[in-house]
Design an enzyme around this catalytic site. Structure first.
Site, PDB file in Angstrom:
ATOM      1  N   HIS A 137      30.052  36.941  40.911  1.00  0.00           N
ATOM      2  CA  HIS A 137      30.728  37.864  39.719  1.00  0.00           C
ATOM      3  C   HIS A 137      29.689  37.662  38.425  1.00  0.00           C
ATOM      4  CE1 HIS A 137      32.477  34.665  37.044  1.00  0.00           C
ATOM      5  NE2 HIS A 137      32.526  34.098  38.259  1.00  0.00           N
ATOM      6  N   ASP A 149      28.985  29.799  34.846  1.00  0.00           N
ATOM      7  CA  ASP A 149      30.144  30.542  35.676  1.00  0.00           C
ATOM      8  C   ASP A 149      30.056  31.888  34.827  1.00  0.00           C
ATOM      9  OD1 ASP A 149      32.457  31.479  36.669  1.00  0.00           O
ATOM     10  OD2 ASP A 149      33.872  30.365  35.309  1.00  0.00           O
ATOM     11  N   GLU A 182      36.112  39.481  37.789  1.00  0.00           N
ATOM     12  CA  GLU A 182      36.464  38.221  38.545  1.00  0.00           C
ATOM     13  C   GLU A 182      37.324  37.381  37.573  1.00  0.00           C
ATOM     14  OE1 GLU A 182      35.895  34.108  40.439  1.00  0.00           O
ATOM     15  OE2 GLU A 182      35.700  34.849  38.430  1.00  0.00           O
ATOM     16  N   HIS A 309      34.820  27.606  31.192  1.00  0.00           N
ATOM     17  CA  HIS A 309      35.450  28.408  30.572  1.00  0.00           C
ATOM     18  C   HIS A 309      35.441  28.210  28.814  1.00  0.00           C
ATOM     19  CE1 HIS A 309      37.802  30.430  34.007  1.00  0.00           C
ATOM     20  NE2 HIS A 309      36.218  30.390  34.072  1.00  0.00           N
TER      21      HIS A 309
HETATM   22 ZN    ZN Z   1      33.588  32.067  38.273  1.00  0.00          ZN
END
Ligand code: ZN
Length: 341
Positions: A137, A149, A182, A309
């Site tokens: 993603h 990420d 995503e 995150h």
């Molecule tokens: Zn991810």
């Protein structure tokens, strides 16, 4: 032609026509036999790619986030710039590149846009009816730049794609995918798989997912073939994908741990469509156990990725060793299946 196991959650789709390419593993021999002796491509590609090569792409993605309010969330300017960057790199490497649009759910329409884009690139060589597919993603959360990420998965695929080139000597076509949305609702990959024809779905031999592969306190997880239901283990053939990844990681000096799918990333749509799948992952907010720290090094009792995150998911917080190992392992695995009959 393989026989599909009954799966309540999966739609009735035909088995991928070329599922035979996934043979040679799980037959009790205890090896995936990934060393195709007559074709040097898997070993060459695994040796050519490096985490350092992936790094230049991570620098670009960090800069894109810095220039666009600190994130690359989709929809949004940081995501659009990421799409442009990835498409340009792949075009320059000689791939057939497209940026197909998908519709955004009403509540995801930020800034007035109704659609967003994936990036899809395919080799000009190899049988297009036998496709080896790998994806990552491309979006981040809105809270941060998303470098582990999932800039890490994106950068690894770009490094592999550029070293492989758009016209390699392969039996099967290789397709790379970079998904939007995503972090919201998996809409990029879900819409892509849903709108393929039955035949197009059947042409995909396998799907390999990369989502977070440079967590600072890295674990070495391989998804696929583990668990009692197809939703957990993936469709038949997934164990062979996982097996190849484990073998290739072992060649980089690390003993991976296999784990179950949990519908938390873009492999979900492929599993639902009956396509064999595998994945790599270095862990997120969960703590590394003492046993895992003894096996893999790093800090026991602390999260695999303490910056998951957050706005601190930046370039300077990556585990370069993990990035290098996963990039090499995925390269060898993609090449192995690309040259398989
Ligand atoms: Zn991810």
């Amino acid at each position: 032609m393989r026989t599909r196991r009954a799966a309540a959650a999966a739609p009735a789709l035909p088995a991928p026509a070329g599922a035979g390419a996934l043979g040679g593993c799980g037959s009790g021999s205890g090896t995936c036999a990934t060393g195709a002796p007559d074709n040097p491509l898997p070993r060459r590609l695994a040796a050519d790619v490096t985490g350092t090569g992936a790094d230049s792409h991570l620098v670009a993605l960090q800069r894109i986030a810095d220039e666009n309010g600190g994130n690359r969330a989709s929809p949004g300017p940081g995501y659009e710039a990421s799409v442009q960057y990835v498409a340009a790199v792949l075009r320059a490497a000689g791939y057939d590149v497209s940026t197909p649009a998908y519709p955004l759910a009403k509540r995801r329409r930020r800034g007035g846009g109704t659609h967003c884009q994936n990036v899809i690139a395919q080799t000009r060589t190899g049988d297009p009816a036998r496709v080896v597919m790998a994806g990552a993603h491309l979006d981040s959360v809105r809270k941060g730049p998303g470098i582990n990420d999932n800039g890490s998965g994106v950068a690894a695929l770009l490094e592999i794609a550029t070293r492989l080139g758009g016209a390699p000597l392969v039996r099967n076509a290789v397709r790379f995918a970079f998904w939007g949305s995503e972090e919201d609702d998996l809409q990029g990959s879900t819409h892509y798989v849903k709108t393929l024809s039955r035949g197009q779905r059947g042409n995909i031999l396998l799907y390999l997912n990369l989502d977070m592969i440079a967590s600072s306190n890295a674990g070495y997880f391989v998804l696929g073939g583990e668990g009692k239901t197809p939703a957990k283990s993936g469709p038949r053939g997934s164990a062979q994908v996982a097996c190849a990844l484990v073998e290739r990681l072992a060649a980089t000096g690390v003993v991976a741990r296999t784990t179950t799918f949990d519908r938390e990333s873009d492999y979900a749509a492929f599993i639902d469509a009956g396509i064999p799948a595998g994945g790599v992952w270095s862990g997120d907010r969960k703590n590394k156990s003492g046993k895992q720290a003894r096996r893999w090094g790093g800090r026991p009792g602390e999260p695999f990725d303490p910056h998951y995150h957050t706005r601190r998911d930046r370039l300077d917080e990556l585990n370069r060793t993990a990035l290098d190992r996963f990039t090499r392992a995925v390269a060898g695995t993609v090449a192995h299946f690309a040259v398989s009959n």
